[in-house]
Motif scaffolding. Structure first.
Motif, PDB file in Angstrom:
ATOM      1  N   ILE A 152       0.870  -1.178   0.000  1.00  0.00           N
ATOM      2  CA  ILE A 152       0.000   0.000   0.000  1.00  0.00           C
ATOM      3  C   ILE A 152       0.906   1.228   0.000  1.00  0.00           C
ATOM      4  CG2 ILE A 152      -1.902   1.210   1.108  1.00  0.00           C
ATOM      5  CD1 ILE A 152      -2.649  -1.586   0.243  1.00  0.00           C
ATOM      6  N   GLY A 153       1.201   1.766  -1.189  1.00  0.00           N
ATOM      7  CA  GLY A 153       2.143   2.865  -1.318  1.00  0.00           C
ATOM      8  C   GLY A 153       1.600   4.179  -0.774  1.00  0.00           C
ATOM      9  N   ALA A 154       2.523   5.078  -0.433  1.00  0.00           N
ATOM     10  CA  ALA A 154       2.131   6.399   0.040  1.00  0.00           C
ATOM     11  C   ALA A 154       1.448   7.171  -1.085  1.00  0.00           C
ATOM     12  CB  ALA A 154       3.354   7.167   0.526  1.00  0.00           C
ATOM     13  N   GLY A 165       1.805   3.548   3.073  1.00  0.00           N
ATOM     14  CA  GLY A 165       3.225   3.321   3.282  1.00  0.00           C
ATOM     15  C   GLY A 165       3.501   2.036   4.038  1.00  0.00           C
ATOM     16  N   THR A 166       2.791   0.958   3.671  1.00  0.00           N
ATOM     17  CA  THR A 166       2.905  -0.299   4.392  1.00  0.00           C
ATOM     18  C   THR A 166       2.958  -1.484   3.436  1.00  0.00           C
ATOM     19  OG1 THR A 166       0.504  -0.556   4.567  1.00  0.00           O
ATOM     20  CG2 THR A 166       1.608   0.583   6.370  1.00  0.00           C
ATOM     21  N   ALA A 182       6.009  -1.207   8.052  1.00  0.00           N
ATOM     22  CA  ALA A 182       5.564   0.179   7.951  1.00  0.00           C
ATOM     23  C   ALA A 182       6.739   1.052   7.521  1.00  0.00           C
ATOM     24  CB  ALA A 182       5.002   0.646   9.286  1.00  0.00           C
ATOM     25  N   GLY A 183       6.438   2.308   7.192  1.00  0.00           N
ATOM     26  CA  GLY A 183       7.499   3.215   6.772  1.00  0.00           C
ATOM     27  C   GLY A 183       8.066   2.871   5.419  1.00  0.00           C
ATOM     28  N   VAL A 184       7.193   2.386   4.526  1.00  0.00           N
ATOM     29  CA  VAL A 184       7.599   1.923   3.194  1.00  0.00           C
ATOM     30  C   VAL A 184       6.929   2.830   2.168  1.00  0.00           C
ATOM     31  CG1 VAL A 184       7.641  -0.024   1.599  1.00  0.00           C
ATOM     32  CG2 VAL A 184       7.732  -0.433   4.080  1.00  0.00           C
ATOM     33  N   ASP A 203      12.126  -0.613  -2.202  1.00  0.00           N
ATOM     34  CA  ASP A 203      11.384   0.591  -1.846  1.00  0.00           C
ATOM     35  C   ASP A 203      11.967   1.766  -2.619  1.00  0.00           C
ATOM     36  OD1 ASP A 203       9.563   2.273  -0.680  1.00  0.00           O
ATOM     37  OD2 ASP A 203      10.578   2.399   1.260  1.00  0.00           O
ATOM     38  N   ASN A 204      11.087   2.515  -3.255  1.00  0.00           N
ATOM     39  CA  ASN A 204      11.489   3.675  -4.048  1.00  0.00           C
ATOM     40  C   ASN A 204      11.525   4.917  -3.172  1.00  0.00           C
ATOM     41  OD1 ASN A 204      11.192   3.063  -7.335  1.00  0.00           O
ATOM     42  ND2 ASN A 204      10.171   1.608  -5.985  1.00  0.00           N
TER      43      ASN A 204
END
Length: 362
Positions: A152-154, A165-166, A182-184, A203-204
């Protein structure tokens, strides 16, 4: 600067790549690359059915393709459009005869799909997902624990939005969701190390901190709930100028490997086949899709991370040549190890899937 880069990306290679003109690609001795599937515009995530059907997802076109190799020669028959009219169906997984598709807003399953390639059944709804389109193309895979994992991108370049971001996981029926990582910011590829079962994912990194910051990341999640820094800290030691002012990077898990800034790592795949030499077994291939907003383009290659005892010991190119002085010739996206040990690589720029094989006498 951005105008020059846009011109670089639309040179005539967009007309497509043919099987007989791959001499611009460079691999280690003994390896061969060829086009296994052509004519699949926007080819992205890959999944293999139990009966040998290769499923190919797209992001922009709303399609999922199906291709078969009836004579078993490693070259697939012409692709067919299996599903159409979907919303960014980037993520694919296959299990127990069912094709799982992650659209932007949901995960669905098509049962007994290989028996119904000409007339797919109605999808079974498993889970609803956020509908924001920014970084809303999902990656999907089953882990060794039997759970279904999805990214689940930001919904932004840099922001702090709850629920985004998870990497999350759930049972195959969509129940019992939990946050694995988390923090992805935006992961579009993950895989599990064969021996340990540990999750590794790309992770980009965020944009607009310059050409060389922050590095993109390869991360390693050994247990649920680990936090990898976004949006507070990037690459383990770079506080974000907006969100990281009152945060210590020591609170977060650093990357297993810092990649180049803006190389855009997407698919990652541990090599589990027996065709390549023994030193490749259990090592990790990474598809670097390539930069879009850097003054000097980088990426556009497949890299190889050599891992020992859970640590990356070295990283370097495995396939190069898609980025040339006269333009971009391809953008690798996803990777898949086939039953015969060959490695497939999708390319959403050229609209093909490559097959990489090894023969020491070639």
């Amino acid at each position: 600067m951005r105008l020059m880069l846009t011109m670089l990306l639309i040179l005539p290679w967009c007309a497509g790549i043919q099987a007989d003109n791959l001499t611009f690609l460079h691999l280690p001795p003994g390896f061969r690359i060829e086009v296994a599937v052509s004519g699949v515009e926007d080819a992205r995530s890959l999944a293999l059915g139990e009966d040998g059907t290769l499923f190919i997802a797209t992001r922009r076109l709303g399609r999922v393709y199906a291709v078969t190799d009836r004579d078993g020669d490693g070259r697939f028959d012409p692709p067919r459009i299996l599903l159409a009219g979907l919303r960014m169906p980037n993520g694919l997984a296959f299990r127990d005869g069912g094709l799982y598709v992650a659209e932007n807003h949901r995960i669905v399953r098509y049962d007994r799909i290989e028996q119904h390639l000409d007339r797919p059944p109605e999808p079974v709804l498993l889970a609803r997902l956020p509908t924001e389109s920014h970084h809303g193309w999902r990656y999907l895979a089953f882990g060794p624990d039997g759970r279904l994992y999805v990214a689940i991108g930001a919904p932004c370049n840099i922001c702090n939005e709850a629920g985004f971001g998870t990497l999350i996981r759930m049972r195959p029926d969509g129940s019992e969701r939990e946050v694995m990582a988390a923090g992805v910011r935006n992961s579009v590829g993950f895989d599990w190390q064969p021996e340990s079962g540990v999750l590794w994912f790309s992770d980009n990194g965020r944009d607009w901190l310059g050409d060389d910051l922050p590095p993109d990341e390869l991360n390693r999640a050994t247990q649920p709930g680990m936090h990898f820094g976004y949006p507070f800290c990037h690459a383990g030691d770079i506080p974000d100028p907006e969100y990281g002012r009152d945060q210590s990077c020591a609170r977060f898990t650093p990357p297993a490997l810092k990649l180049g800034a803006h190389v855009a790592p997407l698919g990652v795949r541990f090599y589990t086949g027996n065709q390549f030499p023994a030193e490749y077994h259990g090592q990790l291939f990474i598809a670097e899709h390539g930069s879009w907003n850097r003054s000097e383009p980088v990426g556009y290659r497949v890299g190889l991370a050599r891992i020992e005892n859970g640590r990356v010991r070295s990283y370097g190119p495995f396939v190069e040549g898609w980025l040339a002085s006269d333009g971009v010739r391809g953008r690798p996206v996803d990777l898949l190890v086939m039953p015969d040990g060959a490695l497939l690589v999708s390319d959403d720029f050229a609209g093909v899937v490559y097959r990489i094989s090894y023969n020491p006498s070639s």
